[in-house]
Scaffold this active site. Structure first.
Site, PDB file in Angstrom:
ATOM      1  N   HIS A  26     -36.990  77.103  26.262  1.00  0.00           N
ATOM      2  CA  HIS A  26     -37.860  78.254  26.281  1.00  0.00           C
ATOM      3  C   HIS A  26     -39.252  77.766  26.631  1.00  0.00           C
ATOM      4  O   HIS A  26     -39.491  76.705  27.085  1.00  0.00           O
ATOM      5  CB  HIS A  26     -38.003  78.829  24.996  1.00  0.00           C
ATOM      6  CG  HIS A  26     -36.530  79.232  24.400  1.00  0.00           C
ATOM      7  ND1 HIS A  26     -35.711  80.278  24.941  1.00  0.00           N
ATOM      8  CD2 HIS A  26     -35.592  78.688  23.410  1.00  0.00           C
ATOM      9  CE1 HIS A  26     -34.671  80.385  24.553  1.00  0.00           C
ATOM     10  NE2 HIS A  26     -34.274  79.247  23.595  1.00  0.00           N
TER      11      HIS A  26
ATOM     12  N   ARG B  88     -29.320  73.465  13.826  1.00  0.00           N
ATOM     13  CA  ARG B  88     -29.971  73.921  14.809  1.00  0.00           C
ATOM     14  C   ARG B  88     -30.928  72.344  15.532  1.00  0.00           C
ATOM     15  O   ARG B  88     -31.211  72.040  14.671  1.00  0.00           O
ATOM     16  CB  ARG B  88     -30.923  74.994  14.601  1.00  0.00           C
ATOM     17  CG  ARG B  88     -30.032  76.356  14.481  1.00  0.00           C
ATOM     18  CD  ARG B  88     -31.007  77.402  14.170  1.00  0.00           C
ATOM     19  NE  ARG B  88     -31.272  78.119  15.724  1.00  0.00           N
ATOM     20  CZ  ARG B  88     -30.538  79.080  16.282  1.00  0.00           C
ATOM     21  NH1 ARG B  88     -29.426  79.349  15.882  1.00  0.00           N
ATOM     22  NH2 ARG B  88     -31.065  79.274  17.321  1.00  0.00           N
TER      23      ARG B  88
ATOM     24  N   CYS C 108     -30.935  78.997  27.737  1.00  0.00           N
ATOM     25  CA  CYS C 108     -30.425  78.679  26.315  1.00  0.00           C
ATOM     26  C   CYS C 108     -29.104  79.689  26.275  1.00  0.00           C
ATOM     27  O   CYS C 108     -27.981  79.267  27.060  1.00  0.00           O
ATOM     28  CB  CYS C 108     -31.332  79.513  25.391  1.00  0.00           C
ATOM     29  SG  CYS C 108     -30.902  79.039  23.827  1.00  0.00           S
TER      30      CYS C 108
END
Lengths: 240, 453
Positions: free
Chosen positions: A191, A129, A95
């Protein structure tokens, strides 16, 4: 006994979303095979000889803390990281850590932050997002994880994507690519943390480092019962 | 007219849901707000309101504050169900009103979600606001922790007449004081309760970015912080826990200093973190006019909140349920689990619905390793359950659990059977939506009321 030295870069500021679980995963998977492992934490501002590292891990952080890093990168760390990458050290970058490896990050308002430039890629911020469980296909099998980023990353000619998106957004939600692969550098938006549920990817990182250091990438197989079941249950949830 | 219609609809839907045996709190409020969008501010006229927000400890702080007010003879109502968004809060204000919107009780203790805080403060014009702490929580919903802080700041701006009670030991929360300079009451803990955390949610100064130094640590990033560069530092609290003489499985004993006076306190809930909730509740209660000594005495007479350290005795099992939502709260639950002597069944129920947070990565930021240090792991019987049970099993494996020692229980009825027949100490750590049905099943087995009754 073969052993690997893992450097965890910026654990003090890039420590979101459980990504340190990746370091734990690499360490355990070495220990379970009777291989040696040391983990060195390299916080912001601390000088460390990156040439000693076999594997470097860089996680993601919040914008506020990521901004603080820029000064540290400029003070020589960026050059160290570039040299380690070119020297073939294994990297796992997740990320924000992935974005840092590229040329720059441009905010939605057009402001540009210069990053490390170790990989030929760049990221542009957006208001919306990209959030959710996602899956992508790689040379190391299907990978499942959770993405949560507003940056859109585009790859240059010099790097390959780590995988192709099966479900979710990936690098930018448009071109179907996810992550980046260059020399022994593995970059992803995933993640989860990404390695425990995707043991083949974890072992690919370990093998790359072992090959470079010992010319022997072999790894004893592990049972991976919990790993496989966790992987399967999430994949089923994602693909429906 | 729309106002009265909205109230009637809200009351009828709520009644209907209860007849059907459901404790619905969101739907009636949602419908009412659709009919009359400004009804919450109209219902709140003439009601003195204390609003409690923050990442951890909202529910328990509210229960403590409610107890203090009631014990002091101040009749109040509260959103006891944990439905802490605008629609749930609206439904509770409707319940407190007659059909013309006149309030029955004129004092309210309202728990409010961080993201809803801005709107709710605008509607309620609170007299007191409490911010318990700010940790990373459900980043899939809130974005970054600094966004959460910004949302709370906007809420405080809209609560222009409120006394603002802030956690002095939380560098993020305390930074809100700059926006409400003349009306802050700080609460905090003056003494160390723990060591420096492995991962801090706020390692760097919120003002200038330098690394904080600490005189002592309590939990996670909380403690005696100061910035060596710009001088931003902890403020001496108005309500302080100055020493802790006992931390027992049933409660704690501590000495408090409240506006300069010293009091001995017994807190009837276990866990050092409940000392923070106690200090927060005292800061709010005293701001509403409860004498400090009376507020302290109420702490000894607490009952645990819904799923928060709630106890059930069923058959041979002594069950404790500890809601977990984020790494900071989970680490405190792990502390509690470690403090239980002897054999114990430890149950982890992990769901990933919206109310739990759809990203379960956070379990890797909680220190499950500590359960397996030394001889610790051997006394534990491990059960995992919930929609992400497999993720939880994997986490425990990497924390140090033997793979074949973790039992995966898929169905809720099987889980209820397992915990009620396990015998001895059983500690259940569920996420929010995993807690609701399990708690209802256990409560029914010991004849306890549902929360809406």
């Amino acid at each position: 006994m073969r052993e690997l030295r893992i450097f965890h870069l910026y654990p003090d500021v890039l420590n979101l979303y459980g990504d340190r679980g990746n370091v734990l995963c690499l360490k355990r998977r070495l220990e379970w095979r009777g291989l040696g492992c040391t983990v060195t934490e390299v916080p912001m501002g601390e000088r460390a000889r990156l040439s000693d590292a076999d594997i470097c891990f860089i996680g993601g952080g919040q914008d506020f803390e990521q901004g603080l890093l820029l000064e540290d990168l400029r003070s020589g760390r960026a050059a160290d990281i570039k040299a380690a990458v070119e020297d073939g050290a294994a990297f796992l970058c997740v990320c924000g850590g992935y974005q840092l490896m590229g040329h720059y990050y441009e905010t939605a308002s057009g402001e540009r932050c210069q990053f490390i430039g170790a990989l030929d890629l760049a990221t542009v911020g957006a208001a919306e997002r990209m959030i959710g469980n996602f899956a992508f296909e790689t040379a190391f099998g299907t990978v499942v994880g959770f993405e949560n980023h507003s940056g859109r990353t585009r790859l240059g000619a010099g790097v390959e994507p780590l995988g192709r998106v099966l479900r979710g957004y990936g690098n930018n939600g448009e071109d179907g690519t996810e992550g980046a692969k260059y020399k022994n550098v593995f970059c992803t938006y995933s993640h989860g943390p990404v390695l425990p549920k995707n043991p083949a990817l974890a072992d690919a990182v370990l093998s790359a480092a072992l090959e470079r250091k010992y010319g022997d990438a072999s790894l004893d197989p592990l049972g991976d019962l919990s790993e496989r079941e966790a992987h399967e249950s999430v994949l089923k949830k994602i693909l429906g | 007219m729309r106002f009265v219609l909205a109230i009637i609809c809200c009351k009828l839907i709520r009644l209907a849901l209860r007849v059907l045996g459901r404790g619905g709190t969101a739907l009636p409020g949602k419908v009412a707000l659709r009919i009359c969008p400004d009804m919450l501010s109209r219902l709140a006229r003439g009601v003195r309101v204390a609003v409690v927000t923050g990442t951890n400890g909202k529910t328990t702080t509210c229960r403590m504050l409610e107890k203090m007010l009631r014990d002091a003879g101040m009749d109040c109502f509260a959103n006891r169900s944990g439905s802490n968004l605008e629609r749930g809060i609206t439904a509770d204000f409707v319940s407190n009103a007659n059909i013309f919107g006149r309030p029955k009780r004129r004092l309210a203790v309202i728990e409010c979600d961080e993201a809803a805080f801005r709107r709710v403060c605008g509607e309620l014009s609170p007299r007191v606001c409490v911010v318990t702490n700010v940790f990373r929580d459900q980043l899939d919903r809130y974005g970054e922790v600094t966004h959460t802080l910004g949302a709370i700041r906007e809420g405080l701006d809209r609560a222009a007449h409120a006394t603002v009670c802030l956690n002095a030991d939380c560098s993020l929360t305390a930074s809100l004081a700059a926006d409400a300079p003349d009306r802050v009451r700080f609460f905090g803990v003056d003494t160390a309760l723990g060591a420096a955390p492995a991962v801090s949610d706020a390692p760097r100064c919120i003002v200038c970015g330098a690394q904080y130094e600490y005189d002592y640590h309590t939990f996670a990033h909380l403690g005696g912080f100061r910035c060596p560069k710009c001088g931003y530092s902890r403020t001496e609290p108005d309500v302080a826990v100055i020493s802790v003489s006992a931390l027992n499985p049933d409660g704690s004993a501590a000495v408090l200093r409240i506006d300069g006076e010293v009091y001995d306190a017994a807190v009837g809930l276990p866990g050092g973190y409940n000392l923070y909730n106690a200090a927060a509740a005292i800061a709010a209660a005293t701001a509403l006019g409860v004498p400090a000594g009376d507020a302290v005495r109420s702490l000894a007479r607490l009952e645990s909140g819904f799923g928060r350290m709630e106890r059930f005795e069923i058959g041979p099992s002594r069950i404790t349920m500890v809601l977990v939502k984020n790494p900071a709260g989970c680490d405190r639950a792990i502390d509690y689990l470690r403090s239980i002597p002897g054999d114990c069944t430890a149950v982890f129920c992990l769901n990933d619905n919206l109310a739990d947070g759809t990203d379960v990565s956070w379990i890797w930021d909680a220190g499950f390793e500590r359960l397996f240090e030394g001889e610790g792991g051997g006394r534990l019987s491990l059960i995992v359950s919930g929609e992400r049970a497999d993720d939880m099993r994997l986490r425990l494996k990497y924390a140090g659990a033997a793979e074949d020692s973790v039992r995966v229980v898929r169905s809720e009825s099987e889980l209820v059977e397992a915990v009620t027949t396990a015998g001895g100490q059983v500690c259940i750590l569920p996420t929010y939506t995993a807690m609701l049905p399990l708690r209802a099943a256990l409560a029914a087995k010991c004849g306890r009321k549902e929360f809406w009754k």
